[in-house]
Scaffold this active site. Structure first.
Site, PDB file in Angstrom:
ATOM      1  N   ASP A  48      -4.599  14.617  -7.810  1.00  0.00           N
ATOM      2  CA  ASP A  48      -4.770  16.003  -7.345  1.00  0.00           C
ATOM      3  C   ASP A  48      -4.025  17.004  -8.227  1.00  0.00           C
ATOM      4  O   ASP A  48      -4.267  18.206  -8.165  1.00  0.00           O
ATOM      5  CB  ASP A  48      -4.285  16.129  -5.889  1.00  0.00           C
ATOM      6  N   ASP A  64      -5.977   1.425 -13.771  1.00  0.00           N
ATOM      7  CA  ASP A  64      -5.101   0.891 -12.741  1.00  0.00           C
ATOM      8  C   ASP A  64      -3.658   1.104 -13.227  1.00  0.00           C
ATOM      9  O   ASP A  64      -3.335   0.827 -14.385  1.00  0.00           O
ATOM     10  CB  ASP A  64      -5.404  -0.609 -12.578  1.00  0.00           C
ATOM     11  N   GLY A  65      -2.819   1.619 -12.358  1.00  0.00           N
ATOM     12  CA  GLY A  65      -1.461   1.976 -12.756  1.00  0.00           C
ATOM     13  C   GLY A  65      -0.632   0.782 -13.197  1.00  0.00           C
ATOM     14  O   GLY A  65       0.205   0.891 -14.100  1.00  0.00           O
ATOM     15  N   ASP A 100      -1.597   5.063   0.526  1.00  0.00           N
ATOM     16  CA  ASP A 100      -1.071   3.908   1.266  1.00  0.00           C
ATOM     17  C   ASP A 100      -1.579   2.613   0.607  1.00  0.00           C
ATOM     18  O   ASP A 100      -2.660   2.608   0.016  1.00  0.00           O
ATOM     19  CB  ASP A 100      -1.548   3.929   2.734  1.00  0.00           C
ATOM     20  N   ASP A 104       2.859   8.433  -7.398  1.00  0.00           N
ATOM     21  CA  ASP A 104       2.314   9.272  -6.327  1.00  0.00           C
ATOM     22  C   ASP A 104       1.057   8.583  -5.800  1.00  0.00           C
ATOM     23  O   ASP A 104      -0.064   8.966  -6.123  1.00  0.00           O
ATOM     24  CB  ASP A 104       1.983  10.663  -6.899  1.00  0.00           C
ATOM     25  N   SER A 105       1.265   7.545  -5.007  1.00  0.00           N
ATOM     26  CA  SER A 105       0.144   6.688  -4.600  1.00  0.00           C
ATOM     27  C   SER A 105      -0.360   7.022  -3.207  1.00  0.00           C
ATOM     28  O   SER A 105       0.267   7.748  -2.446  1.00  0.00           O
ATOM     29  CB  SER A 105       0.629   5.241  -4.583  1.00  0.00           C
ATOM     30  N   GLN A 113     -12.972   5.386  -4.116  1.00  0.00           N
ATOM     31  CA  GLN A 113     -12.402   5.631  -2.800  1.00  0.00           C
ATOM     32  C   GLN A 113     -13.290   6.666  -2.101  1.00  0.00           C
ATOM     33  O   GLN A 113     -14.036   7.390  -2.758  1.00  0.00           O
ATOM     34  CB  GLN A 113     -10.989   6.220  -2.929  1.00  0.00           C
TER      35      GLN A 113
HETATM   36  N1  AG3 Z   1       0.304  10.344  -1.398  1.00  0.00           N
HETATM   37  C1  AG3 Z   1       1.206   9.918  -0.355  1.00  0.00           C
HETATM   38  C2  AG3 Z   1       0.737  10.293   0.993  1.00  0.00           C
HETATM   39  C3  AG3 Z   1       0.197   9.191   1.778  1.00  0.00           C
HETATM   40  C4  AG3 Z   1      -0.148   9.726   3.115  1.00  0.00           C
HETATM   41  N2  AG3 Z   1      -0.492   8.683   4.031  1.00  0.00           N
HETATM   42  C5  AG3 Z   1      -1.153   8.894   5.184  1.00  0.00           C
HETATM   43  N3  AG3 Z   1      -1.546  10.078   5.521  1.00  0.00           N
HETATM   44  N4  AG3 Z   1      -1.420   7.858   5.958  1.00  0.00           N
HETATM   45  C6  AG3 Z   1       0.125  11.740  -1.521  1.00  0.00           C
HETATM   46  C7  AG3 Z   1      -0.734  12.105  -2.665  1.00  0.00           C
HETATM   47  C8  AG3 Z   1      -0.599  13.556  -2.906  1.00  0.00           C
HETATM   48  N5  AG3 Z   1      -0.389  13.831  -4.282  1.00  0.00           N
END
Ligand code: AG3
Length: 266
Positions: A83, A133-134, A153, A150-151, A28
């Protein structure tokens, strides 16, 4: 001095940044910034994943709601969350084992080095990191008490975490399941997919929280499986003093849904 903008639906969230700390394109595109007033910020594929300013709200609501809705969670899996914010919160509970499964090793390595919100969670001996991959992981793993998703988008690598098969695996592999379920206001298509596919769980409920740096702030979560809110105050004793945002009142209040959202959930 520069501005970072995340656009959605003809609207944008603009954040003043002091400098870009790091950028890499692998599985990514990962960018880490130092912002003017929100601390460090992690951006993946152009979308804000966290800022130091409000990450505790998101991670505490994502983790403590399912963890305290289980009688005694000992074995926990986190899908995504490289993270380390969700992992940090899971370790505040009396767990024996926490497995973090992320598809992108760069997120883990760079966040440990340049963001640091994990607060050394990855060094804890109860933690195991799996780069995978989860969905593949869930298909083959042992059973967990709690599984937390905790994905990012569902565009790109995390779209498999939103499909029906993923939820079928999840329903078999844990007592209590919880996932972030996007903005129910400006990401209705993503939210609907999750509502539809999570129907494989007999019992499930939606809750919300305000995360200011996510699209239009109102954010949703789905908890599913064998959860209950019976003895939240008693269960909260093991966490008291360790949270910035979560408490049992906030937990219960998060499940109060406005009429428009109730309709979308039904
Ligand atoms: N994951 C969900 C947040 C997605 C935010 N989407 C956006 N900004 N379009 C957060 C990961 C943090 N551990």
């Amino acid at each position: 001095m520069d501005w970072f903008v995340e656009y959605y639906n003809g609207c944008g969230l603009t954040i003043k940044v002091r400098r870009k700390i790091y950028e890499v394109s692998g599985v990514q595109k990962i960018e880490i910034y130092e912002t003017e007033s929100f601390g460090k910020m992690l951006v993946i594929d152009g979308k804000i994943q966290l800022t130091e300013f409000d990450e505790a709200i998101y991670h505490e609501m994502l983790v403590h709601v399912p963890m305290l809705s289980h009688t005694h969670p000992k074995k926990v899996a986190i899908i995504g969350g490289g993270d380390g914010g969700a992992l940090r919160e899971v370790l505040k509970h009396d767990v024996d084992r926490a497995v973090l499964v992320d598809i992108d090793r760069n997120v883990i390595d760079l966040c440990r080095k340049y963001v640091g919100i994990d607060e050394r969670a990855f060094d804890d001996e109860r933690v195991e990191v799996v780069i995978s991959d989860g969905k593949e992981f869930l298909a083959n793993c042992e059973r967990f008490d709690v599984v937390i998703v905790d994905s990012t988008d569902p565009v790109g690598v995390s779209d498999t975490l939103f499909d029906k098969e993923f939820f079928e695996f999840a329903a078999k592999k844990c007592d209590v399941f919880c996932c972030q379920s996007q903005s129910p206001l400006v990401q209705k298509e993503y939210f609907k997919i999750l509502i539809e596919n999570s129907r494989v769980f007999e019992k499930r409920r939606v809750y919300t929280s305000c995360i200011p740096t996510y699209p239009l702030a109102l954010w949703s979560f789905i908890i599913a499986g064998n959860f209950d809110f019976d003895r939240l105050e008693e269960r909260f004793e093991r966490l008291r003093g360790k949270t910035k945002h979560y408490n049992p009142e906030v937990h219960r209040a998060a499940f109060a849904l406005p009429e428009w959202l109730k309709k979308e959930v039904e």
